[in-house]
Design a protein around this motif. Sequence first.
Motif, PDB file in Angstrom:
ATOM      1  N   GLU A  28       0.132  11.141 -24.985  1.00  0.00           N
ATOM      2  CA  GLU A  28      -1.163  11.496 -25.578  1.00  0.00           C
ATOM      3  C   GLU A  28      -1.200  11.286 -27.082  1.00  0.00           C
ATOM      4  OE1 GLU A  28      -1.313  15.139 -22.501  1.00  0.00           O
ATOM      5  OE2 GLU A  28      -1.581  15.574 -24.622  1.00  0.00           O
ATOM      6  N   ARG A  29      -0.181  11.771 -27.740  1.00  0.00           N
ATOM      7  CA  ARG A  29      -0.247  11.872 -29.203  1.00  0.00           C
ATOM      8  C   ARG A  29       0.410  10.715 -29.932  1.00  0.00           C
ATOM      9  NH1 ARG A  29       0.026  17.778 -29.975  1.00  0.00           N
ATOM     10  NH2 ARG A  29      -1.749  18.491 -28.762  1.00  0.00           N
TER      11      ARG A  29
ATOM     12  N   SER B  67      -5.565  21.231 -16.230  1.00  0.00           N
ATOM     13  CA  SER B  67      -4.771  20.697 -17.349  1.00  0.00           C
ATOM     14  C   SER B  67      -3.397  20.281 -16.869  1.00  0.00           C
ATOM     15  CB  SER B  67      -4.619  21.754 -18.447  1.00  0.00           C
ATOM     16  OG  SER B  67      -5.869  22.121 -18.934  1.00  0.00           O
TER      17      SER B  67
ATOM     18  N   ARG C  68       3.532  23.658 -26.860  1.00  0.00           N
ATOM     19  CA  ARG C  68       2.672  23.649 -25.668  1.00  0.00           C
ATOM     20  C   ARG C  68       3.286  24.510 -24.560  1.00  0.00           C
ATOM     21  NH1 ARG C  68       0.007  18.054 -23.576  1.00  0.00           N
ATOM     22  NH2 ARG C  68      -0.688  18.031 -25.729  1.00  0.00           N
TER      23      ARG C  68
ATOM     24  N   ALA D 259      -7.395  13.072 -23.886  1.00  0.00           N
ATOM     25  CA  ALA D 259      -6.286  12.950 -24.847  1.00  0.00           C
ATOM     26  C   ALA D 259      -5.478  14.231 -24.964  1.00  0.00           C
ATOM     27  CB  ALA D 259      -6.829  12.548 -26.214  1.00  0.00           C
ATOM     28  N   ASP D 260      -6.068  15.375 -24.594  1.00  0.00           N
ATOM     29  CA  ASP D 260      -5.326  16.641 -24.644  1.00  0.00           C
ATOM     30  C   ASP D 260      -4.698  16.981 -23.298  1.00  0.00           C
ATOM     31  OD1 ASP D 260      -5.879  17.156 -27.321  1.00  0.00           O
ATOM     32  OD2 ASP D 260      -7.887  17.869 -26.799  1.00  0.00           O
ATOM     33  N   GLY D 261      -4.733  16.041 -22.354  1.00  0.00           N
ATOM     34  CA  GLY D 261      -4.134  16.285 -21.043  1.00  0.00           C
ATOM     35  C   GLY D 261      -5.027  17.085 -20.116  1.00  0.00           C
TER      36      GLY D 261
ATOM     37  N   ASN E 106       3.888  13.999 -21.359  1.00  0.00           N
ATOM     38  CA  ASN E 106       2.454  13.985 -21.677  1.00  0.00           C
ATOM     39  C   ASN E 106       2.217  13.969 -23.186  1.00  0.00           C
ATOM     40  OD1 ASN E 106       1.610  13.866 -19.069  1.00  0.00           O
ATOM     41  ND2 ASN E 106       1.037  16.011 -18.890  1.00  0.00           N
TER      42      ASN E 106
ATOM     43  N   ARG F 136       1.940  29.952 -16.791  1.00  0.00           N
ATOM     44  CA  ARG F 136       1.614  29.162 -15.595  1.00  0.00           C
ATOM     45  C   ARG F 136       2.841  28.534 -14.954  1.00  0.00           C
ATOM     46  NH1 ARG F 136      -2.960  25.489 -18.014  1.00  0.00           N
ATOM     47  NH2 ARG F 136      -2.841  24.541 -15.977  1.00  0.00           N
TER      48      ARG F 136
ATOM     49  N   ARG G 127       1.263   7.480 -28.600  1.00  0.00           N
ATOM     50  CA  ARG G 127       1.348   6.214 -27.873  1.00  0.00           C
ATOM     51  C   ARG G 127       1.269   5.002 -28.801  1.00  0.00           C
ATOM     52  NH1 ARG G 127      -3.071   6.401 -23.482  1.00  0.00           N
ATOM     53  NH2 ARG G 127      -2.753   8.627 -23.536  1.00  0.00           N
TER      54      ARG G 127
ATOM     55  N   ARG H  51       1.765  27.749 -22.431  1.00  0.00           N
ATOM     56  CA  ARG H  51       1.531  27.625 -20.991  1.00  0.00           C
ATOM     57  C   ARG H  51       2.578  28.316 -20.123  1.00  0.00           C
ATOM     58  NH1 ARG H  51      -0.340  21.293 -20.439  1.00  0.00           N
ATOM     59  NH2 ARG H  51      -2.122  21.472 -21.813  1.00  0.00           N
TER      60      ARG H  51
END
Lengths: 211, 194
Positions: free
Chosen positions: B94-95, A129, B65, A166-168, B90, B72, B97, B69
């Motif tokens: 992604e969302r 991801s 997000r 689309a969710d990376g 991102n 990580r 564009r 995450r």
Amino acid sequence: MGDHDAPFDEPIDDPLAESLRRSLEPDPTLVPSAERVAAVRRAAERRAAEHDRNQNGPDSLRNAVSSRSLRPLIAAAALIVVGMFAALGLDRGPDGDVEYDGDIAGPGGDGTLRVVEIGIGRLVDLDTSDLAILPTGEYYELWFVGPDDTPDAPNRISAGTFHPDADGRSQVSFTAAVNPELLPTVEITAEPGDGDPRPSGVVVMSATIDR
Amino acid sequence: MGGSSSRAARLDPTTLRQVVERARHHDPDAWESLYRHCYPALYAYAGRRLSPAVADDAVSDALARAIERIDRFEWRGAGFDAWMYGILRNVVKERYRHVTTQALPTDPAQLAQGLVEGEDASTALLARTEAAQIRRAFAALSESDQDLLELRVIAGLSAVETGQLLGKEAGAVRMAQARALDRLRAALRGGLDG
């Protein structure tokens, strides 16, 4: 807003860069609305609660497993399962030898890679991801690379190209007619989509299949 | 949408590290501090690509997000700010564009808003006009040129950090940034000539 302990880099020697920076400088007094701050705090609290649940779950199981009365039963069950797997040949995976099942990492992030020998070659599963979404027209390409590979004398085979979804997420499978004993390095490169079939040289992740 | 307040808070590098470590344990206070720390820069980045309300949504999505995450995130290569830029970049791609960007102000009356008459006001108006021209020329660049200059020049990331986010080597980033600045210069010249 780069962190001040970021790797040293020379300043950009162009007065236009400074004018651009001044023109687009963020307003440092901007703050998020109270509602959005509250939503972020709730998200952190939810994540903390999930984390606690996950911590408590395995601990409870570990405590149960450590119970003396259960140990002989668990050992017997484990022996039966191992015997079943051996009898069915499942240590070879569903289709053949698992030649690699581990991490793939590099400047683009990290993920997991699985390479399984099948009748027609190798089945390659990639899951990450971390890869950045590339501009339209650009893509990632997965290669098997051998020793002494150079741009002038390539020693590599492409297994295929892909984009994150689309969710990376990049959860992709390829089949490739390659022998990792001859081409043991797996590389993922970012390709500019310029019509040149040769690799760009921009390696974002790699792994070595060491058998 | 964002507003002004005295609670805007940039964190110094030492404090930022401490706060990020607390954020790993999902401490809500730490996440609020990180949100306030990143907000002006992230909102400016998103605001150049999206309408103000949608830009705020994108920054919120990026924070959500990041909370998912944070386990990580590692202090190697790109730092926390660069990591947040990468997530927001991102999210925007992604969302959002298909969402249109906001129009940049060109009207002299709009640019002069808030200025007081006098010599200082003339100087300030000139500066605002120049800044507006640069912003328009920047908006006319390709998406990849904008991304690269945004990260290198405005966010202040190193060529290595920028390369990690864009999937390029540091040398390629430096070459691309020089070409992007040339194109910006040409766009400015075109705008001034026109």
